[in-house]
Design a protein around this motif. Sequence first.
Motif, PDB file in Angstrom:
ATOM      1  N   ASN A 170       0.825  -1.213   0.000  1.00 26.60           N
ATOM      2  CA  ASN A 170       0.000   0.000   0.000  1.00 26.60           C
ATOM      3  C   ASN A 170       0.856   1.259   0.000  1.00 26.60           C
ATOM      4  N   ARG A 171       1.976   1.237   0.711  1.00 31.40           N
ATOM      5  CA  ARG A 171       2.866   2.404   0.679  1.00 31.40           C
ATOM      6  C   ARG A 171       3.482   2.586  -0.702  1.00 31.40           C
ATOM      7  N   ASP A 172       3.832   1.474  -1.350  1.00 32.30           N
ATOM      8  CA  ASP A 172       4.356   1.580  -2.719  1.00 32.30           C
ATOM      9  C   ASP A 172       3.299   2.139  -3.666  1.00 32.30           C
ATOM     10  N   ALA A 173       2.057   1.657  -3.509  1.00 30.52           N
ATOM     11  CA  ALA A 173       0.979   2.170  -4.364  1.00 30.52           C
ATOM     12  C   ALA A 173       0.740   3.655  -4.112  1.00 30.52           C
ATOM     13  N   LEU A 174       0.842   4.065  -2.853  1.00 25.29           N
ATOM     14  CA  LEU A 174       0.667   5.489  -2.535  1.00 25.29           C
ATOM     15  C   LEU A 174       1.772   6.320  -3.163  1.00 25.29           C
ATOM     16  N   ALA A 175       2.996   5.816  -3.114  1.00 19.48           N
ATOM     17  CA  ALA A 175       4.107   6.543  -3.739  1.00 19.48           C
ATOM     18  C   ALA A 175       3.900   6.660  -5.255  1.00 19.48           C
ATOM     19  N   LEU A 176       3.397   5.593  -5.881  1.00 17.17           N
ATOM     20  CA  LEU A 176       3.126   5.653  -7.325  1.00 17.17           C
ATOM     21  C   LEU A 176       2.040   6.670  -7.648  1.00 17.17           C
ATOM     22  N   THR A 372       2.592 -15.660 -14.816  1.00 20.50           N
ATOM     23  CA  THR A 372       1.845 -15.138 -15.964  1.00 20.50           C
ATOM     24  C   THR A 372       1.210 -13.785 -15.670  1.00 20.50           C
ATOM     25  N   LEU A 373       0.348 -13.729 -14.654  1.00 12.67           N
ATOM     26  CA  LEU A 373      -0.471 -12.534 -14.461  1.00 12.67           C
ATOM     27  C   LEU A 373       0.351 -11.335 -13.994  1.00 12.67           C
ATOM     28  N   THR A 374       1.289 -11.549 -13.060  1.00 17.32           N
ATOM     29  CA  THR A 374       2.086 -10.416 -12.579  1.00 17.32           C
ATOM     30  C   THR A 374       2.957  -9.819 -13.682  1.00 17.32           C
ATOM     31  N   PRO A 375       3.702 -10.613 -14.478  1.00 16.91           N
ATOM     32  CA  PRO A 375       4.455  -9.998 -15.589  1.00 16.91           C
ATOM     33  C   PRO A 375       3.541  -9.271 -16.588  1.00 16.91           C
ATOM     34  N   LEU A 399      -4.418   4.997 -14.397  1.00  8.83           N
ATOM     35  CA  LEU A 399      -4.840   4.644 -13.036  1.00  8.83           C
ATOM     36  C   LEU A 399      -5.367   3.214 -12.974  1.00  8.83           C
ATOM     37  N   GLU A 400      -6.101   2.815 -13.987  1.00  7.63           N
ATOM     38  CA  GLU A 400      -6.616   1.454 -14.014  1.00  7.63           C
ATOM     39  C   GLU A 400      -5.481   0.436 -14.138  1.00  7.63           C
ATOM     40  N   ALA A 401      -4.464   0.732 -14.903  1.00  7.14           N
ATOM     41  CA  ALA A 401      -3.319  -0.175 -15.025  1.00  7.14           C
ATOM     42  C   ALA A 401      -2.566  -0.286 -13.698  1.00  7.14           C
ATOM     43  N   GLU A 402      -2.409   0.844 -13.011  1.00  8.61           N
ATOM     44  CA  GLU A 402      -1.748   0.806 -11.700  1.00  8.61           C
ATOM     45  C   GLU A 402      -2.567  -0.017 -10.707  1.00  8.61           C
ATOM     46  N   ARG A 403      -3.894   0.159 -10.738  1.00  8.44           N
ATOM     47  CA  ARG A 403      -4.751  -0.573  -9.810  1.00  8.44           C
ATOM     48  C   ARG A 403      -4.704  -2.074 -10.096  1.00  8.44           C
ATOM     49  N   GLN A 404      -4.682  -2.449 -11.353  1.00  8.23           N
ATOM     50  CA  GLN A 404      -4.611  -3.865 -11.692  1.00  8.23           C
ATOM     51  C   GLN A 404      -3.304  -4.492 -11.203  1.00  8.23           C
ATOM     52  N   LEU A 405      -2.196  -3.741 -11.316  1.00 13.64           N
ATOM     53  CA  LEU A 405      -0.919  -4.259 -10.835  1.00 13.64           C
ATOM     54  C   LEU A 405      -0.931  -4.421  -9.312  1.00 13.64           C
ATOM     55  N   VAL A 406      -1.487  -3.427  -8.617  1.00 17.98           N
ATOM     56  CA  VAL A 406      -1.564  -3.520  -7.157  1.00 17.98           C
ATOM     57  C   VAL A 406      -2.455  -4.691  -6.751  1.00 17.98           C
ATOM     58  N   ASP A 407      -3.594  -4.830  -7.411  1.00 13.56           N
ATOM     59  CA  ASP A 407      -4.489  -5.943  -7.086  1.00 13.56           C
ATOM     60  C   ASP A 407      -3.827  -7.294  -7.358  1.00 13.56           C
ATOM     61  N   THR A 408      -3.058  -7.378  -8.434  1.00 16.90           N
ATOM     62  CA  THR A 408      -2.375  -8.631  -8.740  1.00 16.90           C
ATOM     63  C   THR A 408      -1.337  -8.961  -7.670  1.00 16.90           C
TER      64      THR A 408
END
Length: 434
Positions: A170-176, A372-375, A399-408
Amino acid sequence: MKPLIAGLRSLRLAASVAVLAASAFGHAQDTTLPSAAAAPLGADLPGLIEYARVNNPAFAVDRAEAAAARERVEPAGALPDPSFQVELMDFTNRMRGGPTTLVPGEVGETRYRVIQPLPAWGKRELAERAAGARADQAEAARDAAWANMAAEIKAAWLRYYAADREAGLNRDALALLQSLEEITLSRYRLGLLPQQAVLRAQREITSQRLALVGVEQRRRGTASALNALLGRAPGSALAAPQEPPPLPQAVALAQLVERTRATHPAIAAEARGIDAARFERDRTWRDRYPDFSVGLTNNRPRGGEGSWDVMFEVMIPLQQSARRAREREAALMVTAADQRRAAAEARLLGELGSAYAAFTSGHETLQLLRGTLTPQAEATRDATRAAFSTGRVDFDTVLEAERQLVDTRMALLQADVDTRLALAEIEKLAGEQP
């Protein structure tokens, strides 16, 4: 000139000594530092489990009860304590004339008697063997309780680890998001983005901060639960968890089933219970034979010669209906103990099958997420951010791409923790003692 040169040489010598001393001190610090900070509590599982083995009050109860059961073995096979009697004959002194008294030697006759009960042959041995089986059962129950407690500590530590890593994500996502906000603001000042994009970025940052607050609260809750299992105060400090060891690639279910049947302490405890019930049944059958008592009496008449008597007593096994009922009860207790063991084995094997299914499913999920999914999510994020920097996509796409990466990444962390929880359950059910 010579005094000056000599002084410089002295200064150089002193400086060399100081450097050597500082170097030696630094080496001493380097060698003592790892031992001082070798294993802070909470960093890994072995330290937590060893701490709980010594300090957990619930396990201390199990240890004390098992030790108490072991101390009952010797008394179970010991002879009953003898009894001592003092009999005052003609204490009113009517036959010899005199006042009534209870003082030995001043009555008509004083008798001192010692009686030793003697159980029938085989009863003491069976009682001792039954107590030994119950002591073995208590020790196996102690080991089963410890295995359950160790599994609870593993699960609590894994939840603590998951909350700590989730807070990091979550801290990494906040920094992004904050970096995206800076890019959005710069593009907004150039007139390349509408104001809504800036407000959207700021709203996402606030939502991420709220999520981080929730994760930190959950981390504190998992730390309190872990401290409770360790027998510590809820607010006691715990070190940040280290990375757990890698997961095994595969486990064989057939071997796990055999290990559970052979080594699980709960099954061993029920097996010792069967032994104890059989010894009790055999001892109950021995109640058909009478018990004995022997006694020695010293007779001391007042004013006369003393004499000795020997007494032999036999208990008559007369209450046959009550004795047969106790025999039927003992036989039924053997049946109950045998079925209790079968029920425990069936329950543990069922739990083992569920844990094995969870482990294999989690392992497959991890392979898909990690391989597969994370890469794919990382590649999508990088491509989207590159396109956003050139103005080919809008902010919502980034924003949607960032959210998908965080969710993955969150899904990968959760799958890893779930798989490790299943492995901890398998280790417990397979009878592995930590």
